[in-house]
Enzyme design. Structure first.
Site, short mmCIF file in Angstrom:
data_model
loop_
_atom_site.label_atom_id
_atom_site.label_comp_id
_atom_site.label_asym_id
_atom_site.label_seq_id
_atom_site.Cartn_x
_atom_site.Cartn_y
_atom_site.Cartn_z
N GLY A 71 48.90 13.59 9.75
CA GLY A 71 47.80 12.65 9.92
C GLY A 71 47.13 12.30 8.59
CG ASN A 151 37.54 15.72 13.41
OD1 ASN A 151 37.12 14.58 13.18
ND2 ASN A 151 37.41 16.70 12.54
CD GLN A 179 41.15 16.08 17.16
OE1 GLN A 179 41.30 16.47 18.32
NE2 GLN A 179 41.39 16.86 16.12
CB SER A 199 48.52 14.51 13.39
OG SER A 199 48.97 15.78 12.98
CG HIS A 201 49.21 19.93 13.52
ND1 HIS A 201 48.11 20.75 13.56
CD2 HIS A 201 48.94 18.98 12.60
CE1 HIS A 201 47.20 20.30 12.70
NE2 HIS A 201 47.69 19.23 12.10
CB THR A 237 65.48 13.59 2.84
OG1 THR A 237 66.23 13.09 1.73
CG2 THR A 237 66.43 14.00 3.96
CB CYS A 325 39.24 20.32 7.33
SG CYS A 325 40.32 19.70 8.57
#
Ligand code: PLP
Length: 389
Positions: A71, A151, A179, A199, A201, A237, A325
């Site tokens: 994200g 979030n 979120q 995102s 995860h 890649t 975070c």
């Protein structure tokens, strides 16, 4: 000891079906999707399949999905790619005070380079004021970026209305939907967004994978330079396991959407009800209307959220104060500040986020422990001593 994880907005475990989908791409299916022989084509097909799975979740065409390393990269690409592309046109960005740091710190970086950024405040419902947004637009405005779901407090922004305003003024509109994905219905065509960050995860996929939706026909500058991957728009890649896992997680999120929302919101409401009725001097931050189904952000007056977090941790319960975070900084949450929560109450705030693996027994265990912990901490609290508690 019981282990209860109530921090699904920080990250989620990878679901078993997702993991099973990923495993062959670590081992026998190791081909580089850019290679022209069968082993490469097999990987390329898997990437395109994941692209379609993510597109289906948000009503986008597969070709509008560009994979990133999460994200954060999607947010950075949207901002830096837009300002670079439109540098002749203007130098003004409109965003909010309550964005994720991936957006806020990108904007602060741009301010140092001479860009102008307007940070809109929020009302008691956690939403920006649309008139304020419209008033902030100048002929130098090149980007509006407003997150879909916050979030920390889980509140939902009026994205469709913002999209209309952006379109009327011919300004590009980006939304951080990290979120929101899998938690509220998203239809990019209906919402009128130009770019949208996602995102993996946060929706039971692996970490380090994400995507930026870029509307068909829109070309922003590239952010990573190198090979011709992602239709020559994002070099490097492909993270095959990440992409395949993200795709599967998106498919599961789409298929089980109603169940997921019902499960989370029922348990969240149960948690909130029990805390508010059984623990005195508690309050919920942000409106309970239009909210992330798993989010409960609660202030326990007169004590420190940090102490609650640590004491819950002793009994096997994981929660957070603010966002994951910012948990290592002592700054009061920028989101709760913007919401108008007084500093001393911000310090007494805990974010609980429930998810697919949460059970009612988990919530009971959390509430029972919380009752003890809050009582103990309040007995020790100097604020209470002064008040003759
Ligand atoms: C988690 C999160 C991000 C960052 O995503 P990563 O994949 O962890 O880099 C960005 N925005 C919001 C709203 C988030 O919750």
């Amino acid at each position: 000891m019981r282990n209860v994880y109530l921090d699904y907005s920080a990250t989620t475990p990878v679901k078993e079906e997702v993991l099973q989908e990923m495993i062959p791409y670590f081992t026998e299916k190791f081909g580089n999707p850019s290679s022209l022989y069968d082993k490469g084509l097999e990987s390329k097909e898997a990437v395109d399949n994941a692209r379609a799975q993510i597109g289906a979740l948000i009503n986008a065409d597969a070709k509008e999905i560009f994979f990133t390393a999460g994200g954060t990269e999607a947010d950075n690409w949207a901002v830096f790619g837009t300002v670079d592309k439109l540098k002749e046109k203007g130098n003004h960005i409109i965003t909010t005070k309550v964005e994720h740091h991936a957006m806020l710190h990108s904007c602060q970086f741009l301010e140092k380079q001479g860009y102008e950024v307007t940070y809109l405040g929020i009302g008691p419902d956690g939403r920006i004021n649309l008139e304020e947004l419209e008033a902030a637009i100048t002929d130098k405005t090149i980007l509006i970026s407003v997150m879909m779901v916050n979030n920390e407090i889980g509140t939902v922004q009026p994205i469709k209305e913002i999209g209309k305003i952006a379109k009327a003024h011919k300004i590009l509109f980006h939304t951080d939907a990290v979120q929101a994905l899998g938690n509220i219905p998203i239809d990019v065509k209906d919402l009128g967004v130009d770019m949208m960050s996602m995102s993996s995860h946060k929706i039971y996929g692996p970490k380090g994978e994400g995507a930026l939706y870029i509307r068909k026909g829109l070309r922003i500058s590239n952010y990573l330079h190198g090979g011709a991957q992602e239709n020559s728009r994002r070099a490097g890649t492909e993270n095959m396991t990440g992409i395949v896992g993200f795709g599967k997680a998106a498919e599961l999120a789409r298929v089980h959407f109603d169940e997921h929302v019902k499960h989370c919101s029922e348990l969240r409401d149960y948690l909130v009800d029990r805390i508010l009725t059984e623990i005195p001097d508690t309050m919920v931050n942000g409106t309970m209307e239009a909210r992330h189904p798993g989010n409960a952000n609660i202030t326990f007056k007169y004590i420190e959220g940090e102490s609650i977090l640590l004491m819950l941790n002793y009994v096997g319960i994981s929660v957070s104060t603010g966002s994951a975070c910012s948990s290592k900084s002592l700054e009061p949450s920028h989101v709760l500040s913007a919401l108008g929560v007084p500093v001393e109450m911000i310090h007494g705030t805990v974010r609980f986020t429930v998810g697919d693996f949460t059970t009612k027994e988990d919530i009971d265990y959390v509430v029972e422990n919380l009752k003890n912990i809050v009582e103990k901490l309040r007995m020790l609290s100097p604020v209470n001593a002064q008040k003759g508690w």
